[in-house]
Design a protein around this motif. Structure first.
Motif, PDB file in Angstrom:
ATOM      1  N   LEU A  84       0.835  -1.194   0.000  1.00 47.18           N
ATOM      2  CA  LEU A  84       0.000   0.000   0.000  1.00 47.18           C
ATOM      3  C   LEU A  84       0.874   1.249   0.000  1.00 47.18           C
TER       4      LEU A  84
ATOM      5  N   SER B 264       0.568   4.798   0.821  1.00 45.67           N
ATOM      6  CA  SER B 264      -0.366   5.656   1.544  1.00 45.67           C
ATOM      7  C   SER B 264      -0.308   7.080   1.019  1.00 45.67           C
TER       8      SER B 264
ATOM      9  N   CYS C 156      -3.555  -3.942   1.276  1.00 43.63           N
ATOM     10  CA  CYS C 156      -2.625  -3.599   2.347  1.00 43.63           C
ATOM     11  C   CYS C 156      -1.296  -4.273   2.027  1.00 43.63           C
ATOM     12  N   ASP C 157      -0.324  -4.163   2.935  1.00 45.44           N
ATOM     13  CA  ASP C 157       0.928  -4.906   2.784  1.00 45.44           C
ATOM     14  C   ASP C 157       0.669  -6.351   3.190  1.00 45.44           C
TER      15      ASP C 157
ATOM     16  N   CYS D 186       0.650  -8.052   7.770  1.00 46.37           N
ATOM     17  CA  CYS D 186      -0.770  -7.709   7.817  1.00 46.37           C
ATOM     18  C   CYS D 186      -1.644  -8.859   8.307  1.00 46.37           C
TER      19      CYS D 186
ATOM     20  N   VAL E 165      -4.533  -7.260  10.122  1.00 48.56           N
ATOM     21  CA  VAL E 165      -5.251  -6.164   9.489  1.00 48.56           C
ATOM     22  C   VAL E 165      -6.750  -6.361   9.633  1.00 48.56           C
TER      23      VAL E 165
ATOM     24  N   ASP F  91      -9.436  -1.671   7.464  1.00 52.48           N
ATOM     25  CA  ASP F  91      -8.124  -1.157   7.072  1.00 52.48           C
ATOM     26  C   ASP F  91      -7.750  -1.539   5.652  1.00 52.48           C
ATOM     27  N   LEU F  92      -8.572  -2.316   4.993  1.00 49.99           N
ATOM     28  CA  LEU F  92      -8.333  -2.659   3.596  1.00 49.99           C
ATOM     29  C   LEU F  92      -8.842  -1.586   2.650  1.00 49.99           C
TER      30      LEU F  92
ATOM     31  N   HIS G 180      -9.330   2.307   1.319  1.00 46.90           N
ATOM     32  CA  HIS G 180      -8.544   3.538   1.400  1.00 46.90           C
ATOM     33  C   HIS G 180      -8.993   4.551   0.340  1.00 46.90           C
TER      34      HIS G 180
END
Length: 401
Positions: A289, A291, A363-364, A376, A379, A383-384, A386
């Protein structure tokens, strides 16, 4: 054998066994391996030997092929550049596609300029372009097609071609996945129904998303997510399978325009979730990810190095990039192609495809050969999801045995 008419002045007789070569499976198979898939299907009827050789050649072609087009390929407005490129290039493809994932820009693929203010006209224009593209592929193909504000493509040719971030303009690509032994790529679709908001576990199992120990990757796309309740529906669907040890990557696109494996008719104005589930013990994948804080070239290259550190094999691998429409050249102070160039620098032999959309999923996360989630593992589902980010992914379809 002597030449017609006899006599000693002709060509010498063919040596014994000269015609045996035409019956040797290895020789025939070697020669046929240079032919594209369409030509192979035509010559398969020559003899049983040739038919069996064609089958072996097609089974050996496990690499992903692609067709891509950009603004430079634009032509008459009545035909999208991806349709035109597919019509010209499919005859040169060396694999027999089993699954096709295509993406195109929204503005020209669904002919918005011709359809403003009339729902039925817009639906007709979208269907015509999608059907023209679908007809070019073999009937047995499973085809999933979506449109988004911008497209990321790798030009046709060598795998080291520079990927392009096309934020505005006519563009598109079609990824062609062959049937590979031990690997299953399965399209899925969940439609938001205001009268029935329940999510049946049975449907997730049928799509390979639950109760599937070999599930490794889920590419997932929400469409028409600007409508009320669409984003929350997308999150509900993804939460159902995101706690499993798989890579999940994707985002929000404008519209779903093709899904040949679904018997339900497409509704251009409907909302839902589509994607591909990729299963197989040899499949490996990783995501990273970028950011909102990743906002310059050095920071992007550092993030891509996290993807490099996952150790995913680069042969038989495809890269994906799902970016926010708020990134791109404007985000990087008028410098274009920053993220695609950073990916190419780290993975020069891996083609990159994707889109600019209105929300990103990922995500990572790493799913490697030993199937251990290296990052992750804790996670949360929320949080997935964005915005103002980019998700980069690698999907490796397994080394040849």
């Amino acid at each position: 054998m002597e030449p017609a008419g006899g006599g000693g002045g002709g060509f010498p007789a063919d040596p014994p066994g000269a015609f045996v070569l035409s019956n040797l499976a290895e020789v025939v198979e070697r020669v046929l391996s240079f032919l594209p898939a369409r030509a192979l299907l035509r010559v398969a009827g020559v003899s049983r030997l040739w038919r069996e050789s064609v089958r072996r050649v097609l089974r050996a072609q496990r690499g992903v092929a692609w067709i891509s087009a950009g603004p430079a390929d634009a032509g008459p407005p009545q035909e999208h550049c991806l349709v035109r490129a597919a019509a010209a290039e499919l005859q040169n493809v060396h694999i027999l596609p089993q699954t096709v994932l295509y993406m195109a820009d929204s503005d020209t693929f669904i002919s918005l300029e011709e359809c403003r203010g009339h729902k039925r006209a817009r639906k007709r224009a979208t269907t015509e372009t999608a059907m023209a593209l679908e007809k070019l592929f073999p009937r047995q193909c499973q085809i999933l097609g979506v449109v988004a504000p911008g497209i990321v493509v790798t030009p046709m040719g060598p795998g080291s071609s520079r990927p392009q971030e096309i934020e505005i303009g006519e563009s598109g690509f079609a990824l062609l996945f062959p049937q590979v032994e031990g690997i299953k790529i399965q399209p899925f679709r969940f439609v938001k129904n205001p009268k029935n908001l329940s999510l049946e576990r049975r449907r997730f199992t049928e799509a390979g998303l639950l109760d599937n120990p070999e599930l490794r990757v889920v590419l997932v796309f929400g469409y028409n997510c600007c409508k009320v309740g669409a984003s929350s529906y997308l999150q509900r669907v993804v939460r159902t399978f995101s706690d499993t040890n798989v890579v999940v990557a994707g985002g929000q696109v404008d519209n779903l325009v093709s899904l040949t494996s679904d018997t339900c008719p497409l509704d251009v104005d409907g909302t839902g979730v589509v994607g591909l589930s990729v299963s197989g013990q040899r499949v490996q994948s990783a995501t990273v990810l970028l950011s909102e804080d990743v906002s310059d070239e050095k920071a992007v290259e550092a993030a891509v190095q996290r993807l490099k550190a996952a150790g995913i094999p680069e042969r038989d691998t495809v890269g994906f990039m799902f970016a926010c429409v708020g990134r791109g050249a404007q985000f990087y102070r008028a410098q274009g192609n920053v993220e695609a160039d950073a990916f190419r620098k780290a993975f020069p032999g891996v083609p990159l495809f994707g889109f600019f959309g209105n929300g990103e999923i990922g995500c990572d996360r790493v799913v490697a050969g030993s199937f251990v989630l290296r990052r992750c593992s804790e996670v949360r589902a929320e949080d997935l999801f964005h915005s103002y980010t980019t998700v980069l992914a690698l999907v490796h379809l397994g080394a040849s045995r």
